[in-house]
Design a protein around this motif. Structure first.
Motif, mmCIF file in Angstrom:
data_model
loop_
_atom_site.group_PDB
_atom_site.id
_atom_site.type_symbol
_atom_site.label_atom_id
_atom_site.label_comp_id
_atom_site.label_asym_id
_atom_site.label_seq_id
_atom_site.Cartn_x
_atom_site.Cartn_y
_atom_site.Cartn_z
ATOM 1 N N ALA A 6 -12.542 -65.821 20.289
ATOM 2 C CA ALA A 6 -13.466 -65.408 19.225
ATOM 3 C C ALA A 6 -14.463 -66.511 18.921
ATOM 4 C CB ALA A 6 -12.677 -65.031 17.975
ATOM 5 N N LEU A 46 -17.163 -63.911 17.717
ATOM 6 C CA LEU A 46 -16.616 -62.716 17.070
ATOM 7 C C LEU A 46 -15.782 -63.178 15.878
ATOM 8 C CD1 LEU A 46 -16.770 -59.663 17.634
ATOM 9 C CD2 LEU A 46 -14.559 -59.847 18.763
ATOM 10 N N ASP A 104 -20.901 -61.859 13.485
ATOM 11 C CA ASP A 104 -20.429 -61.347 14.769
ATOM 12 C C ASP A 104 -21.602 -61.084 15.712
ATOM 13 O OD1 ASP A 104 -17.802 -61.433 14.030
ATOM 14 O OD2 ASP A 104 -17.618 -59.282 13.635
#
Length: 332
Positions: free
Chosen positions: A179, A184, A330
Motif C-alpha cells: 500500500a 493505497l 489513494d
C-alpha cells in the motif's frame, strides 16, 4: 528494443556463463507470438496485440517502428524490461492468460503474492481492468468503514476474499508495504488493526513480523499504538467496565453481584493486555451472563457508541491522516 550482446574479447568463466544463461518461460512461450519480453534472465514470447489490448504503455511502444537492422530472435524483436522481476511477470501473465481468474469466493480467491504482483505491474503498465480488480479486493479486505469490518470472518467477506496461506500478521505486513509502494493509503488503518486483532489471543507472536515493515516509522507507530490502547483502555469500548464510565446502574436487580462481575471481567481482560487490543470487536454475548438484564441493556449502547468513536480514531492511533484524507490520497 534490445540489441544482441556483442562478442567478448576474452573467454567467459564458468560463473559468468551461468549468470548469462537466458531461459525461455515454460508456460508463456507461444509459437505464434510476435514479440519477446525479457525480464531478468527469462524470456516470454507473447502477442503484441494481446499486450496492447491490456496496456496503453505497450500499445504506444509497439506503434513505434523498429530501428534499422534491429536483431531478431526467431523473427521477433526482443524488449528488455528493466526494474521488473520475472516472478512478478509470471503472476501477471497468469492473470492475462488465466487457467483461473480472481473470481468471487474463497475457493478461487487470489493469494497475497498474486494480488501484490498483479497490482504492482498493472499499475506500472496501466492495465486498468486488473488494477481496478486488485484495488477492489484490497479495499474490501481492509475496509474503511466499520460496517464492512463487522462482516469479517478471518479474511473472508460476503462477496470477496483474499486467500491467506501464511501467517496472518505477515500477510498484513506485506499489504502495508504494498500500500505504501503503490499509494493505497485507505487500507493502512485496517491492515494495522488486523495485526492487533490477531495478536488478540496470540500474545507476543506478532512483534517478529513488525520488523519486516519497510518504513521504520510504521514499526514505531504500530508499537506506540499498542501501548496507547492498552494504557488508555478507558477510551476504548471497555469503558463500560470502568468505575469512571459514568453509566448509571440505578435499577440494577443485583447491584453487588453485577458490580463484582464487572470488576472481575475487567481484571481478567487487563491481566492479558492483548485482549484489550481487539477493541473494535463487536459485543461479546457471553458478557450478558455476567450481569442482570438491566445492566446489559445499559452497557451495550455505551460499548457500541465508544466502538464507533474508536473506529473514527483508528487512523490516528497509527499516526495516519483521517479517513477522508486517506481516501482522497489513494491513487485510485
Amino acid at each position: 528494443m534490445s540489441t544482441s550482446e556483442p562478442p567478448l574479447k576474452r573467454q567467459r568463466t564458468d560463473d559468468e556463463n551461468q549468470c548469462s544463461v537466458i531461459l525461455r518461460s515454460k508456460d508463456f512461450w507461444f509459437d505464434d507470438g510476435n514479440v519477446i519480453l525479457q525480464v531478468q534472465s527469462t524470456q516470454f514470447r507473447l502477442s503484441k496485440s494481446v499486450l496492447a489490448m491490456h496496456s496503453p504503455v505497450f500499445r504506444d511502444m509497439f506503434s513505434l517502428p523498429l530501428p534499422p537492422e534491429e536483431p531478431l530472435v526467431e523473427g521477433c524483436p526482443v524488449v528488455v524490461l528493466f526494474g521488473d522481476t520475472s516472478e512478478d511477470w509470471e503472476y501477471l501473465l497468469r492473470a492475462i492468460f488465466p487457467k483461473e481468474c480472481f473470481h468471487d469466493g474463497a475457493d478461487s480467491a487470489p493469494s497475497v503474492p498474486d494480488l501484490c504482483a498483479v497490482l504492482r505491474l498493472s499499475k506500472k503498465y496501466d492495465i486498468a481492468g486488473f488494477r481496478k480488480r486488485c484495488v477492489k479486493l484490497l479495499k474490501t479486505t481492509f475496509p474503511s468503514s466499520l460496517e464492512q469490518l463487522d462482516d469479517v470472518v478471518g479474511f473472508q467477506w460476503r462477496g470477496l476474499s483474499v486467500k491467506v496461506d501464511a501467517d496472518t500478521a505477515e500477510v498484513c505486513v506485506q499489504i502495508i508495504n504494498l500500500a505504501r509502494e503503490v499509494g493505497l493509503y485507505s487500507v493502512l488503518p485496517s491492515a494495522f488493526y488486523t495485526i492487533l486483532h490477531w495478536q488478540h489471543g496470540e500474545s507476543g507472536r506478532q512483534d517478529k513480523h513488525i520488523a519486516n515493515l519497510e518504513h521504520k516509522e510504521d514499526q514505531f507507530k504500530y508499537l506506540k499504538a499498542c501501548n496507547t490502547i492498552i494504557r488508555c483502555y478507558e477510551a476504548t469500548p471497555l469503558v463500560w467496565l470502568s468505575s469512571q464510565s459514568g453509566i448509571s446502574w440505578d435499577g440494577c436487580l443485583h447491584h453487588l453481584q453485577c458490580s463484582a462481575q464487572r470488576k472481575a471481567l475487567l481484571l481478567e481482560l487487563l491481566s492479558a493486555p492483548d485482549q484489550v487490543l481487539g477493541f473494535l470487536d463487536e459485543w461479546n454475548d457471553e458478557w450478558d451472563q455476567k450481569m442482570c438484564a438491566l445492566c446489559a441493556e445499559k452497557a451495550k449502547p455505551v460499548y457500541e457508541t465508544t466502538r464507533i468513536k474508536c473506529w473514527e480514531k483508528l487512523p490516528e492511533y497509527f499516526g495516519l491522516d483521517d479517513w477522508d484524507t486517506l481516501r482522497k490520497m489513494d491513487f485510485e
